[in-house]
Write a protein that holds these residues in place. Structure first.
Motif, PDB file in Angstrom:
ATOM      1  N   THR A 139       9.635  37.609  36.469  1.00 14.72           N
ATOM      2  CA  THR A 139      11.035  37.216  36.660  1.00 14.72           C
ATOM      3  C   THR A 139      11.548  37.590  38.040  1.00 14.72           C
ATOM      4  O   THR A 139      12.017  36.747  38.808  1.00 14.72           O
ATOM      5  N   TRP A 140      11.428  38.863  38.391  1.00 18.57           N
ATOM      6  CA  TRP A 140      12.065  39.366  39.609  1.00 18.57           C
ATOM      7  C   TRP A 140      11.247  39.126  40.871  1.00 18.57           C
ATOM      8  O   TRP A 140      11.771  39.264  41.978  1.00 18.57           O
ATOM      9  N   LEU A 141       9.968  38.765  40.730  1.00 17.68           N
ATOM     10  CA  LEU A 141       9.159  38.428  41.897  1.00 17.68           C
ATOM     11  C   LEU A 141       9.031  36.916  42.080  1.00 17.68           C
ATOM     12  O   LEU A 141       8.218  36.459  42.871  1.00 17.68           O
ATOM     13  N   ASN A 142       9.831  36.180  41.352  1.00 15.98           N
ATOM     14  CA  ASN A 142       9.792  34.722  41.444  1.00 15.98           C
ATOM     15  C   ASN A 142      10.989  34.236  42.262  1.00 15.98           C
ATOM     16  O   ASN A 142      12.125  34.263  41.792  1.00 15.98           O
ATOM     17  N   PRO A 143      10.754  33.794  43.492  1.00 15.44           N
ATOM     18  CA  PRO A 143      11.877  33.368  44.337  1.00 15.44           C
ATOM     19  C   PRO A 143      12.636  32.171  43.781  1.00 15.44           C
ATOM     20  O   PRO A 143      13.809  31.987  44.070  1.00 15.44           O
ATOM     21  N   HIS A 144      11.970  31.357  42.939  1.00 15.99           N
ATOM     22  CA  HIS A 144      12.673  30.218  42.337  1.00 15.99           C
ATOM     23  C   HIS A 144      13.819  30.685  41.448  1.00 15.99           C
ATOM     24  O   HIS A 144      14.835  30.003  41.315  1.00 15.99           O
ATOM     25  N   VAL A 145      13.628  31.859  40.839  1.00 19.85           N
ATOM     26  CA  VAL A 145      14.688  32.416  39.997  1.00 19.85           C
ATOM     27  C   VAL A 145      15.926  32.708  40.838  1.00 19.85           C
ATOM     28  O   VAL A 145      17.059  32.427  40.435  1.00 19.85           O
ATOM     29  N   TYR A 146      15.718  33.246  42.029  1.00 18.00           N
ATOM     30  CA  TYR A 146      16.845  33.554  42.925  1.00 18.00           C
ATOM     31  C   TYR A 146      17.509  32.267  43.420  1.00 18.00           C
ATOM     32  O   TYR A 146      18.731  32.185  43.501  1.00 18.00           O
ATOM     33  N   LEU A 147      16.682  31.284  43.749  1.00 16.71           N
ATOM     34  CA  LEU A 147      17.238  30.021  44.236  1.00 16.71           C
ATOM     35  C   LEU A 147      18.082  29.346  43.156  1.00 16.71           C
ATOM     36  O   LEU A 147      19.153  28.801  43.440  1.00 16.71           O
ATOM     37  N   ASP A 148      17.590  29.397  41.904  1.00 19.08           N
ATOM     38  CA  ASP A 148      18.299  28.716  40.815  1.00 19.08           C
ATOM     39  C   ASP A 148      19.537  29.477  40.361  1.00 19.08           C
ATOM     40  O   ASP A 148      20.616  28.892  40.200  1.00 19.08           O
ATOM     41  N   THR A 149      19.376  30.786  40.140  1.00 18.03           N
ATOM     42  CA  THR A 149      20.480  31.553  39.551  1.00 18.03           C
ATOM     43  C   THR A 149      21.459  32.086  40.591  1.00 18.03           C
ATOM     44  O   THR A 149      22.673  31.878  40.478  1.00 18.03           O
ATOM     45  N   VAL A 150      20.925  32.781  41.598  1.00 19.88           N
ATOM     46  CA  VAL A 150      21.816  33.409  42.576  1.00 19.88           C
ATOM     47  C   VAL A 150      22.430  32.379  43.514  1.00 19.88           C
ATOM     48  O   VAL A 150      23.656  32.343  43.702  1.00 19.88           O
ATOM     49  N   PHE A 151      21.604  31.525  44.084  1.00 19.19           N
ATOM     50  CA  PHE A 151      22.111  30.593  45.088  1.00 19.19           C
ATOM     51  C   PHE A 151      22.767  29.359  44.465  1.00 19.19           C
ATOM     52  O   PHE A 151      23.951  29.092  44.701  1.00 19.19           O
ATOM     53  N   LEU A 152      21.990  28.598  43.680  1.00 17.22           N
ATOM     54  CA  LEU A 152      22.505  27.331  43.168  1.00 17.22           C
ATOM     55  C   LEU A 152      23.640  27.524  42.171  1.00 17.22           C
ATOM     56  O   LEU A 152      24.734  26.972  42.339  1.00 17.22           O
ATOM     57  N   LEU A 153      23.388  28.303  41.117  1.00 20.89           N
ATOM     58  CA  LEU A 153      24.439  28.524  40.124  1.00 20.89           C
ATOM     59  C   LEU A 153      25.646  29.221  40.736  1.00 20.89           C
ATOM     60  O   LEU A 153      26.793  28.896  40.415  1.00 20.89           O
ATOM     61  N   GLY A 154      25.382  30.157  41.654  1.00 25.05           N
ATOM     62  CA  GLY A 154      26.492  30.848  42.314  1.00 25.05           C
ATOM     63  C   GLY A 154      27.328  29.904  43.149  1.00 25.05           C
ATOM     64  O   GLY A 154      28.563  29.984  43.156  1.00 25.05           O
ATOM     65  N   ALA A 178       6.506  30.146  35.377  1.00 20.46           N
ATOM     66  CA  ALA A 178       5.841  31.386  35.016  1.00 20.46           C
ATOM     67  C   ALA A 178       6.518  32.071  33.828  1.00 20.46           C
ATOM     68  O   ALA A 178       5.858  32.526  32.893  1.00 20.46           O
ATOM     69  N   GLN A 179       7.837  32.143  33.877  1.00 22.87           N
ATOM     70  CA  GLN A 179       8.580  32.783  32.787  1.00 22.87           C
ATOM     71  C   GLN A 179       8.325  32.085  31.456  1.00 22.87           C
ATOM     72  O   GLN A 179       7.981  32.714  30.460  1.00 22.87           O
ATOM     73  N   ASN A 180       8.517  30.767  31.448  1.00 17.84           N
ATOM     74  CA  ASN A 180       8.396  30.017  30.205  1.00 17.84           C
ATOM     75  C   ASN A 180       6.993  30.088  29.626  1.00 17.84           C
ATOM     76  O   ASN A 180       6.816  30.193  28.402  1.00 17.84           O
ATOM     77  N   LEU A 181       5.981  30.027  30.469  1.00 21.33           N
ATOM     78  CA  LEU A 181       4.612  30.111  29.990  1.00 21.33           C
ATOM     79  C   LEU A 181       4.327  31.481  29.374  1.00 21.33           C
ATOM     80  O   LEU A 181       3.642  31.584  28.357  1.00 21.33           O
ATOM     81  N   CYS A 203      13.860  38.414  29.687  1.00 18.25           N
ATOM     82  CA  CYS A 203      14.099  37.227  30.513  1.00 18.25           C
ATOM     83  C   CYS A 203      15.573  36.830  30.515  1.00 18.25           C
ATOM     84  O   CYS A 203      16.154  36.544  31.564  1.00 18.25           O
ATOM     85  N   ALA A 204      16.187  36.829  29.334  1.00 16.70           N
ATOM     86  CA  ALA A 204      17.576  36.401  29.224  1.00 16.70           C
ATOM     87  C   ALA A 204      18.523  37.380  29.923  1.00 16.70           C
ATOM     88  O   ALA A 204      19.444  36.967  30.640  1.00 16.70           O
ATOM     89  N   VAL A 205      18.298  38.683  29.722  1.00 11.06           N
ATOM     90  CA  VAL A 205      19.155  39.684  30.361  1.00 11.06           C
ATOM     91  C   VAL A 205      18.971  39.647  31.879  1.00 11.06           C
ATOM     92  O   VAL A 205      19.951  39.778  32.633  1.00 11.06           O
ATOM     93  N   SER A 206      17.731  39.474  32.331  1.00 15.50           N
ATOM     94  CA  SER A 206      17.481  39.377  33.776  1.00 15.50           C
ATOM     95  C   SER A 206      18.215  38.181  34.359  1.00 15.50           C
ATOM     96  O   SER A 206      18.836  38.279  35.429  1.00 15.50           O
ATOM     97  N   ASP A 207      18.146  37.044  33.669  1.00 17.76           N
ATOM     98  CA  ASP A 207      18.871  35.855  34.122  1.00 17.76           C
ATOM     99  C   ASP A 207      20.370  36.120  34.182  1.00 17.76           C
ATOM    100  O   ASP A 207      21.046  35.709  35.123  1.00 17.76           O
ATOM    101  N   ALA A 208      20.880  36.798  33.158  1.00 14.99           N
ATOM    102  CA  ALA A 208      22.314  37.081  33.111  1.00 14.99           C
ATOM    103  C   ALA A 208      22.733  37.942  34.304  1.00 14.99           C
ATOM    104  O   ALA A 208      23.772  37.691  34.938  1.00 14.99           O
TER     105      ALA A 208
END
Length: 204
Positions: A122-137, A21-24, A43-48
């Motif tokens: 960005t913030w309503l996409n659970p994949h973002v949390y799985l990738d950034t918060v959970f996996l990267l963390g 969704a973000q990339n599109l 998008c970049a700041v939210s990811d950060a």
């Protein structure tokens, strides 16, 4: 330190370079030349922010409250479905007057509306949390004291990708300067967004 930063950069890019969704949305705004850099920055700041939260240990806290992810999952699915409907309506318009590439000074859509849409994607996409918060963390925690270097590498990956996508998308303007091309692009966006929405609510 440097190996950890490089590892974070590599993993960050591998997670973020995918049709989502973000990339599109960044791609579409970049092609339209409409607040593209603003969208990339959001998008970049939210990811950060999410990466920092994940590395600081929030991922472990959220792991104990799976209901929170379920709430975000359903909210995200509803938003993506709504966005898919809007894209489908644009694709089915009989005229293409609203689909032509706009100049950088045009205001076809207000900046506030674009930013709010970007924040929601960005913030309503659970994949973002799985990738950034959970996996990267989780991966960052394996780097010990160098975990913040790992986080820095992942943050750099987000900035490189989103700004590169926003600026690179402008080159597609020549191919998407006709109403028919825009209708096809919006049709693809509608299908992908709807598929993402369905994938969020399917049983796991």
């Amino acid at each position: 330190m440097l190996p950890s930063a490089i590892a974070g950069l590599g993993l960050g890019l591998s997670l973020i370079i995918a049709i989502g969704a973000q990339n599109l949305f960044v791609l579409r705004q970049g092609v339209r030349r409409e607040y593209a850099l603003t969208v990339a920055a959001v998008c970049a700041v939210s990811d950060a922010i999410l990466i920092v939260l994940g590395v600081s240990g929030l991922g472990l806290v959220l792991h104990t409250a799976p209901w929170a992810i379920d709430v975000v999952r359903w909210a995200g699915a509803l938003f993506l479905a709504g966005y898919a409907v809007l894209a489908a309506r644009r694709a089915m318009r009989p005229t293409g007057s609203a689909l032509t590439v706009v100049a950088e000074t045009a205001t076809a859509t207000t900046a506030a509306a674009v930013i709010l849409t970007c924040l929601a994607l960005t913030w309503l996409n659970p994949h973002v949390y799985l990738d950034t918060v959970f996996l990267l963390g989780s991966v960052a925690s394996t780097h010990g004291d160098a975990r913040w270097w790992f986080a820095a590498g992942a943050v750099v990956a987000s900035f490189l990708w989103f700004f590169g996508l926003a600026l690179g998308a402008r080159w597609l303007g020549g191919w998407l300067a006709t109403p028919r091309a825009w209708r096809i692009l919006d049709g693809v966006i509608a299908v992908v967004m709807l598929a993402l929405a369905v994938s969020l609510v399917l049983p796991r």
